[in-house]
Design a protein around this motif. Sequence first.
Motif, PDB file in Angstrom:
ATOM      1  N   GLY A  31     -59.205 -13.044  43.691  1.00 41.51           N
ATOM      2  CA  GLY A  31     -59.935 -11.809  43.475  1.00 41.51           C
ATOM      3  C   GLY A  31     -61.425 -12.060  43.548  1.00 41.51           C
ATOM      4  O   GLY A  31     -61.888 -13.181  43.315  1.00 41.51           O
TER       5      GLY A  31
ATOM      6  N   LEU B   1     -54.212  -8.018  40.687  1.00 36.19           N
ATOM      7  CA  LEU B   1     -54.186  -9.456  40.927  1.00 36.19           C
ATOM      8  C   LEU B   1     -53.308 -10.147  39.892  1.00 36.19           C
ATOM      9  O   LEU B   1     -52.488 -11.013  40.229  1.00 36.19           O
ATOM     10  CB  LEU B   1     -55.608 -10.033  40.880  1.00 36.19           C
ATOM     11  CG  LEU B   1     -55.716 -11.568  40.882  1.00 36.19           C
ATOM     12  CD1 LEU B   1     -55.105 -12.161  42.145  1.00 36.19           C
ATOM     13  CD2 LEU B   1     -57.183 -11.992  40.740  1.00 36.19           C
TER      14      LEU B   1
ATOM     15  N   THR C 178     -64.833  -9.834  42.256  1.00 43.55           N
ATOM     16  CA  THR C 178     -65.471  -8.656  41.687  1.00 43.55           C
ATOM     17  C   THR C 178     -66.491  -9.130  40.666  1.00 43.55           C
ATOM     18  O   THR C 178     -66.805 -10.319  40.589  1.00 43.55           O
ATOM     19  CB  THR C 178     -64.433  -7.708  41.062  1.00 43.55           C
ATOM     20  OG1 THR C 178     -65.077  -6.468  40.721  1.00 43.55           O
ATOM     21  CG2 THR C 178     -63.783  -8.308  39.823  1.00 43.55           C
TER      22      THR C 178
ATOM     23  N   ALA D  94     -58.464  -3.604  40.471  1.00 41.91           N
ATOM     24  CA  ALA D  94     -58.170  -4.716  41.376  1.00 41.91           C
ATOM     25  C   ALA D  94     -57.696  -5.942  40.602  1.00 41.91           C
ATOM     26  O   ALA D  94     -56.749  -6.626  41.014  1.00 41.91           O
ATOM     27  CB  ALA D  94     -59.404  -5.057  42.206  1.00 41.91           C
ATOM     28  N   MET D  95     -58.326  -6.228  39.466  1.00 39.42           N
ATOM     29  CA  MET D  95     -57.949  -7.397  38.686  1.00 39.42           C
ATOM     30  C   MET D  95     -56.590  -7.227  38.021  1.00 39.42           C
ATOM     31  O   MET D  95     -55.833  -8.195  37.899  1.00 39.42           O
ATOM     32  CB  MET D  95     -59.031  -7.711  37.636  1.00 39.42           C
ATOM     33  CG  MET D  95     -60.360  -8.164  38.236  1.00 39.42           C
ATOM     34  SD  MET D  95     -60.217  -9.611  39.338  1.00 39.42           S
ATOM     35  CE  MET D  95     -60.148  -8.826  40.970  1.00 39.42           C
TER      36      MET D  95
ATOM     37  N   PHE E  87     -58.085  -9.580  46.407  1.00 39.61           N
ATOM     38  CA  PHE E  87     -58.163  -8.345  45.622  1.00 39.61           C
ATOM     39  C   PHE E  87     -59.632  -8.009  45.328  1.00 39.61           C
ATOM     40  O   PHE E  87     -60.350  -8.798  44.708  1.00 39.61           O
ATOM     41  CB  PHE E  87     -57.386  -8.506  44.322  1.00 39.61           C
ATOM     42  CG  PHE E  87     -55.896  -8.575  44.530  1.00 39.61           C
ATOM     43  CD1 PHE E  87     -55.100  -7.472  44.274  1.00 39.61           C
ATOM     44  CD2 PHE E  87     -55.290  -9.732  45.008  1.00 39.61           C
ATOM     45  CE1 PHE E  87     -53.721  -7.521  44.478  1.00 39.61           C
ATOM     46  CE2 PHE E  87     -53.916  -9.795  45.214  1.00 39.61           C
ATOM     47  CZ  PHE E  87     -53.133  -8.678  44.952  1.00 39.61           C
TER      48      PHE E  87
END
Length: 232
Positions: free
Chosen positions: A166, A156, A168, A152-153, A113
């Motif tokens: 993930g 996830l 980022t 995204a998190m 992710f």
Amino acid sequence: MKTLKIVSGGAAQGLVRSLEPAFEAETGLGIAGDFGAVGAMADRLRAGVPTDIVILTAALIAQLADEGLVLRSSIADIGRVETALAVRAADPPASAGDAASLRAVLLDADAIFVPDIKASTAGIHVAKVLAQLDIAEVVADRLKVFPNGATAMRHLAESSDRRPIGCTQSTEIISTQGVVLSGTLPTGCGLATMYSAAVPTQASAASQAHRLIALLTSPDASELRSKAGFVS
């Protein structure tokens, strides 16, 4: 309630929100606006979206100053943010002490992710790291790309994949429930990005924007910056 309009990279969202009550108590203003991939946020300012304060990478803030869109005299550094790995809260941590172990961790994941690999600081860097590790094509179909790291998190955290991971910026991991920081990227693959704040030349609440910048960068807020994931 009247608001201070902000355009910001997602990396600063947790810190800004932690200081919002103090800012509101002092100025009577709430904070409203957009948090997302820095490239997209810079373009919003360029497009004329009403903005009182902008928080982006130092490099982008410098570009905006050169373009006459922010007041150079208002620029203040907040701190550096490292790109890091994340796992779901119930999953075992993923260790990546060097490039070889990072490669193994990424290859072992059945879903990766990440934020926008063309417009976000971390996403662009992840794409470079995958190419550096010579696994970009191998994991291409496992990449789950979202507009920004916070989104995204969140995905996830909700993932039903067996071994998701993930990658980022650390601030976006720390501020998301359901995921935990599993370490920064190793030497040779890491990235620590300086974030800065500035007041746009067309700000309608410039004095209040200056006050928020003072709060964000104050020595009194050093613990909040650290908890949010910023490093000196």
